[in-house]
Write a protein that holds these residues in place. Sequence first.
Motif, PDB file in Angstrom:
ATOM      1  N   PHE A 104     -39.845  -1.056 -28.743  1.00  0.00           N
ATOM      2  CA  PHE A 104     -41.260  -0.868 -28.564  1.00  0.00           C
ATOM      3  C   PHE A 104     -41.544   0.263 -27.505  1.00  0.00           C
ATOM      4  N   PRO A 105     -40.931   0.765 -26.732  1.00  0.00           N
ATOM      5  CA  PRO A 105     -41.406   1.922 -25.780  1.00  0.00           C
ATOM      6  C   PRO A 105     -41.493   3.069 -26.550  1.00  0.00           C
ATOM      7  N   ARG A 106     -40.640   3.147 -27.375  1.00  0.00           N
ATOM      8  CA  ARG A 106     -40.753   4.346 -28.267  1.00  0.00           C
ATOM      9  C   ARG A 106     -41.729   4.423 -29.244  1.00  0.00           C
ATOM     10  N   LEU A 107     -42.697   3.242 -29.356  1.00  0.00           N
ATOM     11  CA  LEU A 107     -43.620   3.476 -30.483  1.00  0.00           C
ATOM     12  C   LEU A 107     -44.903   3.496 -29.778  1.00  0.00           C
ATOM     13  N   LEU A 108     -44.936   3.720 -28.333  1.00  0.00           N
ATOM     14  CA  LEU A 108     -46.362   3.976 -27.511  1.00  0.00           C
ATOM     15  C   LEU A 108     -46.075   5.660 -27.234  1.00  0.00           C
ATOM     16  N   ARG A 109     -47.267   5.942 -26.762  1.00  0.00           N
ATOM     17  CA  ARG A 109     -47.193   7.429 -26.233  1.00  0.00           C
ATOM     18  C   ARG A 109     -47.624   7.425 -24.971  1.00  0.00           C
ATOM     19  N   GLU A 110     -47.218   8.639 -24.342  1.00  0.00           N
ATOM     20  CA  GLU A 110     -47.706   9.079 -22.702  1.00  0.00           C
ATOM     21  C   GLU A 110     -49.284   8.864 -22.942  1.00  0.00           C
ATOM     22  N   GLY A 111     -49.804   8.113 -21.864  1.00  0.00           N
ATOM     23  CA  GLY A 111     -50.866   7.974 -21.590  1.00  0.00           C
ATOM     24  C   GLY A 111     -51.725   6.571 -22.236  1.00  0.00           C
ATOM     25  N   ASP A 112     -50.509   5.707 -23.155  1.00  0.00           N
ATOM     26  CA  ASP A 112     -51.152   4.625 -23.304  1.00  0.00           C
ATOM     27  C   ASP A 112     -51.243   3.633 -22.355  1.00  0.00           C
ATOM     28  N   LEU A 113     -51.962   2.386 -22.590  1.00  0.00           N
ATOM     29  CA  LEU A 113     -52.051   1.605 -21.240  1.00  0.00           C
ATOM     30  C   LEU A 113     -51.783   0.331 -22.005  1.00  0.00           C
ATOM     31  N   LEU A 114     -51.212  -0.605 -21.244  1.00  0.00           N
ATOM     32  CA  LEU A 114     -50.878  -2.049 -21.731  1.00  0.00           C
ATOM     33  C   LEU A 114     -51.597  -2.871 -20.800  1.00  0.00           C
ATOM     34  N   VAL A 115     -52.251  -3.698 -21.218  1.00  0.00           N
ATOM     35  CA  VAL A 115     -53.191  -4.830 -20.415  1.00  0.00           C
ATOM     36  C   VAL A 115     -52.183  -6.279 -20.381  1.00  0.00           C
ATOM     37  N   GLY A 169     -57.277   7.691 -24.449  1.00  0.00           N
ATOM     38  CA  GLY A 169     -55.831   6.847 -24.562  1.00  0.00           C
ATOM     39  C   GLY A 169     -56.246   5.811 -25.159  1.00  0.00           C
ATOM     40  N   ARG A 170     -55.038   5.195 -25.708  1.00  0.00           N
ATOM     41  CA  ARG A 170     -55.283   3.949 -26.348  1.00  0.00           C
ATOM     42  C   ARG A 170     -55.170   2.615 -25.235  1.00  0.00           C
ATOM     43  N   VAL A 171     -55.938   1.553 -25.210  1.00  0.00           N
ATOM     44  CA  VAL A 171     -55.700   0.232 -24.454  1.00  0.00           C
ATOM     45  C   VAL A 171     -55.095  -0.776 -25.602  1.00  0.00           C
ATOM     46  N   VAL A 172     -53.902  -1.160 -25.307  1.00  0.00           N
ATOM     47  CA  VAL A 172     -53.406  -2.130 -25.935  1.00  0.00           C
ATOM     48  C   VAL A 172     -52.876  -3.359 -25.173  1.00  0.00           C
ATOM     49  N   ALA A 173     -53.754  -4.505 -25.785  1.00  0.00           N
ATOM     50  CA  ALA A 173     -53.281  -5.849 -24.878  1.00  0.00           C
ATOM     51  C   ALA A 173     -52.343  -6.461 -25.173  1.00  0.00           C
ATOM     52  N   VAL A 174     -51.537  -6.915 -24.207  1.00  0.00           N
ATOM     53  CA  VAL A 174     -50.220  -7.757 -24.550  1.00  0.00           C
ATOM     54  C   VAL A 174     -50.688  -9.290 -24.650  1.00  0.00           C
ATOM     55  N   TRP A 186     -55.943   5.211 -37.255  1.00  0.00           N
ATOM     56  CA  TRP A 186     -56.876   6.510 -36.770  1.00  0.00           C
ATOM     57  C   TRP A 186     -55.911   7.412 -35.591  1.00  0.00           C
ATOM     58  N   PRO A 187     -55.758   8.604 -35.814  1.00  0.00           N
ATOM     59  CA  PRO A 187     -54.896   9.341 -34.813  1.00  0.00           C
ATOM     60  C   PRO A 187     -55.751   9.537 -33.406  1.00  0.00           C
ATOM     61  N   LEU A 188     -55.115   9.426 -32.445  1.00  0.00           N
ATOM     62  CA  LEU A 188     -55.810   9.730 -31.021  1.00  0.00           C
ATOM     63  C   LEU A 188     -55.194  10.516 -30.385  1.00  0.00           C
ATOM     64  N   PRO A 189     -55.688  11.557 -29.599  1.00  0.00           N
ATOM     65  CA  PRO A 189     -55.158  12.604 -28.873  1.00  0.00           C
ATOM     66  C   PRO A 189     -54.108  12.267 -27.918  1.00  0.00           C
ATOM     67  N   LYS A 190     -52.860  12.837 -27.486  1.00  0.00           N
ATOM     68  CA  LYS A 190     -52.186  12.621 -26.324  1.00  0.00           C
ATOM     69  C   LYS A 190     -52.970  13.055 -25.177  1.00  0.00           C
ATOM     70  N   THR A 191     -52.702  12.021 -24.239  1.00  0.00           N
ATOM     71  CA  THR A 191     -53.564  12.240 -23.128  1.00  0.00           C
ATOM     72  C   THR A 191     -52.585  12.384 -21.772  1.00  0.00           C
ATOM     73  N   PRO A 192     -53.388  13.281 -20.707  1.00  0.00           N
ATOM     74  CA  PRO A 192     -52.175  13.441 -19.609  1.00  0.00           C
ATOM     75  C   PRO A 192     -52.617  11.903 -18.812  1.00  0.00           C
ATOM     76  N   ASP A 193     -51.828  11.819 -17.622  1.00  0.00           N
ATOM     77  CA  ASP A 193     -51.978  10.951 -16.633  1.00  0.00           C
ATOM     78  C   ASP A 193     -53.596  10.703 -16.281  1.00  0.00           C
ATOM     79  N   PRO A 194     -54.064   9.374 -16.414  1.00  0.00           N
ATOM     80  CA  PRO A 194     -55.468   9.298 -15.938  1.00  0.00           C
ATOM     81  C   PRO A 194     -55.615   9.760 -14.329  1.00  0.00           C
ATOM     82  N   PRO A 195     -56.897  10.188 -14.102  1.00  0.00           N
ATOM     83  CA  PRO A 195     -57.273  10.703 -12.784  1.00  0.00           C
ATOM     84  C   PRO A 195     -57.563   9.745 -11.839  1.00  0.00           C
ATOM     85  N   HIS A 196     -57.396   9.977 -10.655  1.00  0.00           N
ATOM     86  CA  HIS A 196     -58.074   9.076  -9.577  1.00  0.00           C
ATOM     87  C   HIS A 196     -57.121   7.880  -9.623  1.00  0.00           C
ATOM     88  N   CYS A 197     -55.660   7.628  -9.970  1.00  0.00           N
ATOM     89  CA  CYS A 197     -54.834   6.541 -10.064  1.00  0.00           C
ATOM     90  C   CYS A 197     -53.688   7.088  -9.229  1.00  0.00           C
TER      91      CYS A 197
END
Length: 364
Positions: free
Chosen positions: A47-58, A251-256, A348-359
């Motif tokens: 599972f970790p290898r299926l997500l990208r840097e900057g993805d977020l898990l709720v 980035g992508r928001v993925v709910a658990v 659909w493709p979404l761009p790879k994003t850096p770390d979110p700001p202000h966190c």
Amino acid sequence: MTVTFRVPEELSARVPAERRGQGRERDSVRLLVSRGTEVAHHAFAEFPRLLREGDLLVVNTSPTLAAAVDGRLGDARVVVHFSTRGDDGRWAVELREPDGRGSTRVRAGTRAGREVRLAGGARLVPEEPLDAGSPRLWWARVSREVPGLLREHGRPIRYAYTERDQPLSAYQTVFALPSRDGSGSAEMPSAGRPFTGRTVAELVSRGVWFAPVRLDTGVASGEVHEPPYPERFEVPEASARLIRAVRSGGGRVVAVGTTAVRAVESAAGPDGVVRARAGWTDLVVTPERGVRVVDGLLTGLHEPEASHLLMLEAVAGREAVGRGYEEALRGRYLWHEFGDVHLMLPSWPLPKTPDPPHCSSNTP
């Protein structure tokens, strides 16, 4: 109309993954991955290898309660399932009776004022149904503090498809946080069950973010699959801020789990912006309503009559859900809370994003 299918009885997961064979752990379940109508098969450890840097898990931090307590109604044996704590101190409960096959069924004919004697000497008195049109759950008063009663005399709720009672620890996810008032979920937020500390550490190391939320689940309807009742939820300010930052960066928001979807979508305004919010939610996510925040969903496999399937269709579309379930049946995946899981990602493709700001932290 949702997708239609039938689940063979032998595809029910009867025991937790770690009890199905020597050397197995929670993360040894299988993972079906859908990207639109494209389907792939993985182990959950991937599972970790299926997500990208900057993805977020709720993730849902609600702990699971030992919510089933034995009792007597007159001379009859009953099992009380404690569902939800009300603001007035009452609890929503479901009265069930033995079905002669080692499980229970909803008890017909519950009446207001008829006292139930509980284990440990407590007394429970039903007062009124939550919904007059479907009197499965009742508001009831209990003669003692319920969290203490559950700790001393409760056991986890289980259904006929499971082989035997399991310890409460088998129903806690790695994300569960105890509450000060002893509240929690009547049934496990089970999509988070396959995660281990190792999984979380690998996700963090790959730049995946976590947004903790809370939704205390009530007792599901195993017989008639009613829509969910109102449930308590909380989306903290830090999580709302992080979700906004990830979304603004593309980035992508993925709910658990479906519970995480219900919580975060309840905190989203008509503009799709998530703000800190807590209280009760009666939101039912359907394809007509759609989703405003969630891009993807990790969830278990649901029964064909379950209202959860409407939420899956809202996230991924009816065709994608139908294709995924066809492949799950063909691949002999296992159903229910101890079973395999399904990851639905946008096609659909979404761009790879850096770390979110202000966190300041990306740990859960």
